[in-house]
Scaffold this motif. Sequence first.
Motif, PDB file in Angstrom:
ATOM      1  N   VAL A 137      25.061  -5.710  31.639  1.00  0.00           N
ATOM      2  CA  VAL A 137      23.821  -6.305  31.211  1.00  0.00           C
ATOM      3  C   VAL A 137      24.200  -7.257  30.055  1.00  0.00           C
ATOM      4  O   VAL A 137      25.228  -6.968  29.066  1.00  0.00           O
ATOM      5  CB  VAL A 137      22.749  -5.427  30.613  1.00  0.00           C
ATOM      6  N   ARG A 138      23.736  -8.515  30.011  1.00  0.00           N
ATOM      7  CA  ARG A 138      23.986  -9.387  29.238  1.00  0.00           C
ATOM      8  C   ARG A 138      22.878  -9.853  28.209  1.00  0.00           C
ATOM      9  O   ARG A 138      22.089 -10.244  29.011  1.00  0.00           O
ATOM     10  CB  ARG A 138      24.961 -10.663  29.686  1.00  0.00           C
ATOM     11  N   PHE A 139      23.015 -10.263  27.090  1.00  0.00           N
ATOM     12  CA  PHE A 139      21.910 -10.801  26.289  1.00  0.00           C
ATOM     13  C   PHE A 139      22.790 -11.862  25.328  1.00  0.00           C
ATOM     14  O   PHE A 139      23.585 -11.840  24.792  1.00  0.00           O
ATOM     15  CB  PHE A 139      21.350  -9.938  25.447  1.00  0.00           C
ATOM     16  N   ALA A 140      22.164 -13.180  25.518  1.00  0.00           N
ATOM     17  CA  ALA A 140      22.709 -14.402  24.816  1.00  0.00           C
ATOM     18  C   ALA A 140      21.712 -15.283  24.213  1.00  0.00           C
ATOM     19  O   ALA A 140      20.515 -15.358  24.744  1.00  0.00           O
ATOM     20  CB  ALA A 140      23.664 -15.003  25.744  1.00  0.00           C
ATOM     21  N   PHE A 141      21.843 -15.629  23.029  1.00  0.00           N
ATOM     22  CA  PHE A 141      20.812 -16.513  22.194  1.00  0.00           C
ATOM     23  C   PHE A 141      21.785 -17.718  21.624  1.00  0.00           C
ATOM     24  O   PHE A 141      22.711 -17.713  20.995  1.00  0.00           O
ATOM     25  CB  PHE A 141      20.253 -15.653  21.158  1.00  0.00           C
ATOM     26  N   GLY A 142      20.875 -18.768  21.278  1.00  0.00           N
ATOM     27  CA  GLY A 142      21.547 -19.858  20.730  1.00  0.00           C
ATOM     28  C   GLY A 142      20.705 -21.019  20.787  1.00  0.00           C
ATOM     29  O   GLY A 142      19.639 -21.059  21.401  1.00  0.00           O
ATOM     30  N   LEU A 143      21.344 -22.311  20.494  1.00  0.00           N
ATOM     31  CA  LEU A 143      20.791 -23.730  20.532  1.00  0.00           C
ATOM     32  C   LEU A 143      21.351 -24.465  21.658  1.00  0.00           C
ATOM     33  O   LEU A 143      22.453 -24.327  22.057  1.00  0.00           O
ATOM     34  CB  LEU A 143      20.947 -24.319  19.330  1.00  0.00           C
ATOM     35  N   MET A 144      20.442 -24.890  22.628  1.00  0.00           N
ATOM     36  CA  MET A 144      20.732 -25.669  23.627  1.00  0.00           C
ATOM     37  C   MET A 144      20.386 -27.288  23.248  1.00  0.00           C
ATOM     38  O   MET A 144      19.288 -27.670  22.985  1.00  0.00           O
ATOM     39  CB  MET A 144      19.939 -25.179  24.836  1.00  0.00           C
ATOM     40  N   SER A 183      16.119 -36.671  25.545  1.00  0.00           N
ATOM     41  CA  SER A 183      16.907 -35.906  25.382  1.00  0.00           C
ATOM     42  C   SER A 183      16.563 -35.301  24.190  1.00  0.00           C
ATOM     43  O   SER A 183      15.894 -35.826  23.180  1.00  0.00           O
ATOM     44  CB  SER A 183      18.472 -36.212  25.416  1.00  0.00           C
ATOM     45  N   ALA A 184      17.143 -34.162  23.812  1.00  0.00           N
ATOM     46  CA  ALA A 184      16.811 -33.371  22.589  1.00  0.00           C
ATOM     47  C   ALA A 184      18.140 -32.481  22.338  1.00  0.00           C
ATOM     48  O   ALA A 184      18.655 -31.753  23.136  1.00  0.00           O
ATOM     49  CB  ALA A 184      15.444 -32.821  22.193  1.00  0.00           C
ATOM     50  N   THR A 185      18.147 -32.106  21.103  1.00  0.00           N
ATOM     51  CA  THR A 185      19.234 -31.130  20.656  1.00  0.00           C
ATOM     52  C   THR A 185      18.846 -30.002  19.767  1.00  0.00           C
ATOM     53  O   THR A 185      17.713 -30.125  19.283  1.00  0.00           O
ATOM     54  CB  THR A 185      20.361 -31.921  19.866  1.00  0.00           C
ATOM     55  N   GLY A 186      19.500 -28.770  19.831  1.00  0.00           N
ATOM     56  CA  GLY A 186      19.121 -27.618  19.178  1.00  0.00           C
ATOM     57  C   GLY A 186      17.901 -27.105  19.552  1.00  0.00           C
ATOM     58  O   GLY A 186      17.543 -26.404  18.838  1.00  0.00           O
ATOM     59  N   HIS A 187      17.567 -27.087  20.662  1.00  0.00           N
ATOM     60  CA  HIS A 187      16.526 -26.181  21.134  1.00  0.00           C
ATOM     61  C   HIS A 187      16.796 -24.773  21.050  1.00  0.00           C
ATOM     62  O   HIS A 187      17.742 -24.478  21.754  1.00  0.00           O
ATOM     63  CB  HIS A 187      15.890 -26.662  22.532  1.00  0.00           C
ATOM     64  N   PRO A 188      16.145 -23.858  20.670  1.00  0.00           N
ATOM     65  CA  PRO A 188      16.341 -22.357  20.749  1.00  0.00           C
ATOM     66  C   PRO A 188      16.077 -21.979  22.222  1.00  0.00           C
ATOM     67  O   PRO A 188      15.270 -22.044  22.807  1.00  0.00           O
ATOM     68  CB  PRO A 188      15.262 -21.829  19.858  1.00  0.00           C
ATOM     69  N   SER A 189      17.264 -20.959  22.624  1.00  0.00           N
ATOM     70  CA  SER A 189      17.120 -20.711  24.063  1.00  0.00           C
ATOM     71  C   SER A 189      17.904 -19.462  24.030  1.00  0.00           C
ATOM     72  O   SER A 189      18.774 -18.822  23.131  1.00  0.00           O
ATOM     73  CB  SER A 189      18.048 -21.514  24.999  1.00  0.00           C
ATOM     74  N   GLY A 190      17.494 -18.681  25.228  1.00  0.00           N
ATOM     75  CA  GLY A 190      18.192 -17.370  25.118  1.00  0.00           C
ATOM     76  C   GLY A 190      18.128 -16.692  26.620  1.00  0.00           C
ATOM     77  O   GLY A 190      17.336 -17.172  27.490  1.00  0.00           O
ATOM     78  N   TYR A 191      18.850 -15.841  26.986  1.00  0.00           N
ATOM     79  CA  TYR A 191      18.894 -15.468  28.553  1.00  0.00           C
ATOM     80  C   TYR A 191      19.181 -14.086  28.428  1.00  0.00           C
ATOM     81  O   TYR A 191      20.065 -13.397  27.911  1.00  0.00           O
ATOM     82  CB  TYR A 191      19.462 -16.380  29.439  1.00  0.00           C
ATOM     83  N   MET A 192      18.861 -13.347  29.479  1.00  0.00           N
ATOM     84  CA  MET A 192      19.327 -11.918  30.031  1.00  0.00           C
ATOM     85  C   MET A 192      19.741 -11.993  31.263  1.00  0.00           C
ATOM     86  O   MET A 192      19.106 -12.682  32.506  1.00  0.00           O
ATOM     87  CB  MET A 192      17.802 -11.045  29.705  1.00  0.00           C
ATOM     88  N   GLU A 193      21.045 -11.262  31.726  1.00  0.00           N
ATOM     89  CA  GLU A 193      21.408 -11.184  32.801  1.00  0.00           C
ATOM     90  C   GLU A 193      21.880  -9.672  33.342  1.00  0.00           C
ATOM     91  O   GLU A 193      22.570  -9.005  32.431  1.00  0.00           O
ATOM     92  CB  GLU A 193      22.664 -12.328  33.156  1.00  0.00           C
TER      93      GLU A 193
END
Length: 212
Positions: free
Chosen positions: A20-27, A36-46
Motif C-alpha cells: 500500500v502506498r500513500f503519497a502527497f505533494g504539489l503537482m 497551465s498552473a503550478t503548485g496544485h496540492p495532490s495526493g494518491y493511494m495505491e
Amino acid sequence: GVDFLATRALSNSRFMRGDVRFAFGLMDYSSNGTGSATGHPSGYMEARGLVGDEWVGNHAAFATYTGIGYRYLLHDGRGISCTNSQCFFGYRRESNYFYVPVGVIHRSALQNQARLVLTLEYDFLLMGKQISRLSDGGQNHSNPINTQNKGYGLKASITYDKIKWAIGPYLNYWNIDDSDITPTYINGFVDGYGLEPKNNTLEFGIKMGQRF
C-alpha cells in the motif's frame, strides 16, 4: 510519501506480496484547453496484491510477479488559470485506475552483505474512472464521470539494500488514452459534452526503506 510492503514465502519458491502506498505533494498541470498552473496540492493511494515465483542462484536471484492493483489520485486544481487572453476555472479531478501489474525483480549480491535490487514493471489498465468536479466552478455544473479503457503504466526502481535498510531512485509513469464522451449539465440541462483527454503522469524521486 510512505509505503508498506509485506511478503510471505510459499512452497516451491513462490511468494505472496501486498503493498500500500500513500503519497502527497504539489503537482504541475498543463492542458491545451485550460492553460497551465503550478503548485496544485495532490495526493494518491495505491494498493496491490501480488503473487510470484523466484529462482535463486549463488550470487543472484530473479523473480517474476503479477496480480491486481488499484490507484486513486486526487488533483486539486481549484482556482483560476489564464492563457493568452482567456481565463478558466479549475476544479478537482479524481482518477481511479484498476490494473494488472506484470514485473520482474533482479537481486545481485554485493560485498558486506549488501545487494543491488532492480525492479521493472508494466501495468495493463483494466478500467479507469475519471470524476471531474466541475461544480467547483459554480453555476450549478454537474460532475461528469468518464470511463477510460485504454492505457498503461511503467514502474522502475533500483535500490542498494542492506539487511535492515535500503535506498535508491524510482520512476512511475502513466499514459492514459481518451475517455468516452459524456454530457455535462448546468441547472439540470445539457450544455455540452466532454471527455477526459489523453494524458500522462510522471513521478520520480528517491526512496528510503526500513526492513522489519
